[in-house]
Motif scaffolding. Sequence first.
Motif, mmCIF file in Angstrom:
data_model
loop_
_atom_site.group_PDB
_atom_site.id
_atom_site.type_symbol
_atom_site.label_atom_id
_atom_site.label_comp_id
_atom_site.label_asym_id
_atom_site.label_seq_id
_atom_site.Cartn_x
_atom_site.Cartn_y
_atom_site.Cartn_z
ATOM 1 N N GLN A 210 1.574 -1.123 -0.174
ATOM 2 C CA GLN A 210 -0.030 -0.177 0.198
ATOM 3 C C GLN A 210 1.177 1.674 0.172
ATOM 4 N N SER A 211 0.298 1.815 -0.533
ATOM 5 C CA SER A 211 1.007 3.615 -1.211
ATOM 6 C C SER A 211 0.762 4.028 0.252
ATOM 7 N N ILE A 212 -0.257 4.375 0.900
ATOM 8 C CA ILE A 212 -0.675 5.046 2.532
ATOM 9 C C ILE A 212 -1.067 3.828 3.721
ATOM 10 N N PRO A 213 0.049 3.439 4.523
ATOM 11 C CA PRO A 213 -0.813 2.384 5.338
ATOM 12 C C PRO A 213 -1.778 2.575 6.874
ATOM 13 N N GLY A 214 -2.852 2.567 6.188
ATOM 14 C CA GLY A 214 -4.371 3.850 6.407
ATOM 15 C C GLY A 214 -4.891 2.386 7.170
ATOM 16 N N GLY A 215 -5.753 2.104 7.916
ATOM 17 C CA GLY A 215 -6.982 1.816 8.741
ATOM 18 C C GLY A 215 -6.594 1.361 9.876
ATOM 19 N N ALA A 216 -5.629 1.522 10.839
ATOM 20 C CA ALA A 216 -4.869 1.291 12.370
ATOM 21 C C ALA A 216 -4.188 2.626 13.000
ATOM 22 N N ALA A 217 -3.953 2.502 13.482
ATOM 23 C CA ALA A 217 -2.507 3.275 14.559
ATOM 24 C C ALA A 217 -2.010 1.656 14.966
ATOM 25 N N ALA A 218 -0.643 2.134 13.916
ATOM 26 C CA ALA A 218 0.131 1.376 13.874
ATOM 27 C C ALA A 218 1.520 1.992 13.029
ATOM 28 N N ARG A 219 2.841 0.919 13.490
ATOM 29 C CA ARG A 219 4.310 1.449 12.756
ATOM 30 C C ARG A 219 4.170 0.430 12.214
ATOM 31 N N PRO A 220 3.789 0.832 10.028
ATOM 32 C CA PRO A 220 4.371 -0.188 9.113
ATOM 33 C C PRO A 220 5.826 -0.420 8.892
ATOM 34 N N PHE A 221 6.025 -1.333 7.870
ATOM 35 C CA PHE A 221 7.263 -2.151 8.051
ATOM 36 C C PHE A 221 7.028 -1.145 6.172
ATOM 37 N N ILE A 222 8.518 -0.975 5.509
ATOM 38 C CA ILE A 222 8.524 0.275 4.533
ATOM 39 C C ILE A 222 9.482 -1.621 3.587
ATOM 40 N N THR A 223 8.884 -0.365 2.280
ATOM 41 C CA THR A 223 9.747 -1.628 1.748
ATOM 42 C C THR A 223 9.935 -0.353 -0.412
ATOM 43 N N HIS A 224 10.509 -0.827 -1.122
ATOM 44 C CA HIS A 224 10.519 -0.332 -1.866
ATOM 45 C C HIS A 224 10.908 -0.624 -3.291
ATOM 46 N N HIS A 225 9.512 -0.229 -4.228
ATOM 47 C CA HIS A 225 9.404 -0.855 -5.754
ATOM 48 C C HIS A 225 10.107 -0.068 -6.807
ATOM 49 N N ASN A 226 11.106 -1.151 -7.176
ATOM 50 C CA ASN A 226 12.015 -0.809 -7.807
ATOM 51 C C ASN A 226 11.927 -0.478 -9.232
ATOM 52 N N ALA A 227 10.944 -0.648 -10.037
ATOM 53 C CA ALA A 227 9.721 -0.229 -11.070
ATOM 54 C C ALA A 227 9.922 1.368 -11.013
ATOM 55 N N LEU A 228 9.044 1.631 -10.115
ATOM 56 C CA LEU A 228 8.029 2.510 -10.013
ATOM 57 C C LEU A 228 8.975 3.274 -9.261
ATOM 58 N N ASP A 229 9.993 2.713 -8.444
ATOM 59 C CA ASP A 229 11.195 3.910 -8.135
ATOM 60 C C ASP A 229 10.459 4.477 -6.247
#
Length: 582
Positions: A210-229
């Motif tokens: 997801q581009s925005i981690p919504g729907g809850a109050a929590a700390r998200p994991f972040i990753t990177h999409h290479n093709a879309l940068d």
Amino acid sequence: MHHLELSEQEIIRRQSLNELRNLGIEPYPAALYEVNAYSTDIKEEFNDEEKRPVSIAGRIMNRRIMGKASFIELQDSKGRIQVYITRDDICPGEDKELYNTVFKKLLDIGDFIGITGFVFRTQMGEISVHAESLTVLAKSLKPLPVVKMKDGVAYDKFNDPELRYRQRYVDLVVNDEVKDIFIKRTRIFNAMREFINKFGYLEVDTPVLQSIPGGAAARPFITHHNALDIDLYLRIANELYLKRLIVGGFEGVYEFSRDFRNEGMDRTHNPEFTVMEIYVSYKDYKWMMEFTEQMLEQIATKVLGTTKTTIGDREIDFKAPYPRVTMIDAIKEHTGMDITGMDEAQLREVCRKLNIEVDETMGKGKLIDEIFGEKCEGNYIQPTFIIDYPIEMSPLCKRHRANPELTERFELMVNGKELANAYSELNDPIDQRERFEEQLRLSEKGDDEAMFIDQDFLRALEYGMPPTSGMGIGMDRLTMLLTGQTTIQEVLLFPQMRPEKKTKKDSTSKYVETGIPEAWVAVLQKAGYNEVKGLTDVNPNKLHQEICGLNKKFKMELNNPSVEDVKSWVENAKKNESLNAQ
């Protein structure tokens, strides 16, 4: 892998593997093996009057070899059954090698075999399979843990939690009760689906990335999409996507969602977990309470045959209906404090009086949550709905119809923990924007669990969302409750673990620099000298005896070094360590 890194049993099993191939037997055949019966079914359907032919397959879990006849215990996907094997039945011709060599000498506990034969009852009364043919299906190269029984007491059980969770495949093989937990887990999911599907609601899939981690109050994991940068987040909840579908016109949607939260790990939390979330239009949280308690009663009855389950010394009953207690009343009952209408400063003072640790990043919602979590939550053992939360705690929830300071929200508490969370969903886009902006202010204040503003979700709400109720239920916690487990790791096939500790070893080149021949490095490490510095305080004569003994034991066929050679290795190791210390 150097064979010195293997145990003695592992070396023997690899030798047996090669001997099987030398005999023209492929230990890992590609062809289908026809199975037409299973251990438990054979026992349940047994008829003394019928000589039933069967074809079974599984692991050898025990064996008793007695000359020309033997017994083995075979474990298949459903249980275990005894198999009677005689030399002349599986080797009807002159060649007896399959029994005398393959079965007696080259097969081990843990190996997979196929058996065809017929069902009979032994003189001791045990329903068994009389083998007429034996097929090798897979050779096990590592020995399974063997549980020994003496006077009804089990010894050498495979019960170390860390080992069990890391090697769940072994756990499932040797601990029968573990498989039962996961069979029940699947039955719980199926029973829930069956209950929801009766209402005609649609099971859907929503994005994990997801581009925005919504729907809850929590700390998200972040990753990177290479093709879309672009950076993306692993979802912390699927709520906002499901509500978009309600906007789109579905009456009710639900999803078994694998969610990810970059937070702590303990007995009841794993960074990835499963939640079932459901959203139904034209309903409110009161309807959802009735829906939830009826659903849980039916699931418990289907899976357990009763509404009652036992965890430790506690019996919990999922029979509906469940009590309803407001959050304000719960705090008042268990702390003696009435927090109605209190501002942030007053709530901080309450926390101080109750010895609850808080920090400056916490707003009113977090402070109230801390009070309830610390002083109230653990008291609700039987299923209880905690209802009508203060508005600061629920940025996605509709204001209470009778009190604008509260929201139409409930959490279902069971065994002192939250099991489910539900709202009358906020569908006023203007109010929702203001709540998101308040979350943004908390984020700027340092709250790294505050919600992001999802502009696309706000846009969806502006098109209009009907009155809706939504509910999320923790499937892992529900499985814990219905299987009597006290840790989440017991109901996850592969729970997240800390990295496995590995023995630190110096590189081969470091030994060679010390004058040690490359061929002897593995021998030294087998003897426990995994680092060159470990040689600095060793007796050369003792070391010489040790490595020459290993050379003989493992048939390395290396030319033994002289005692003088070993002395020079030790001296060189000392010099190198001395130089490194300068």
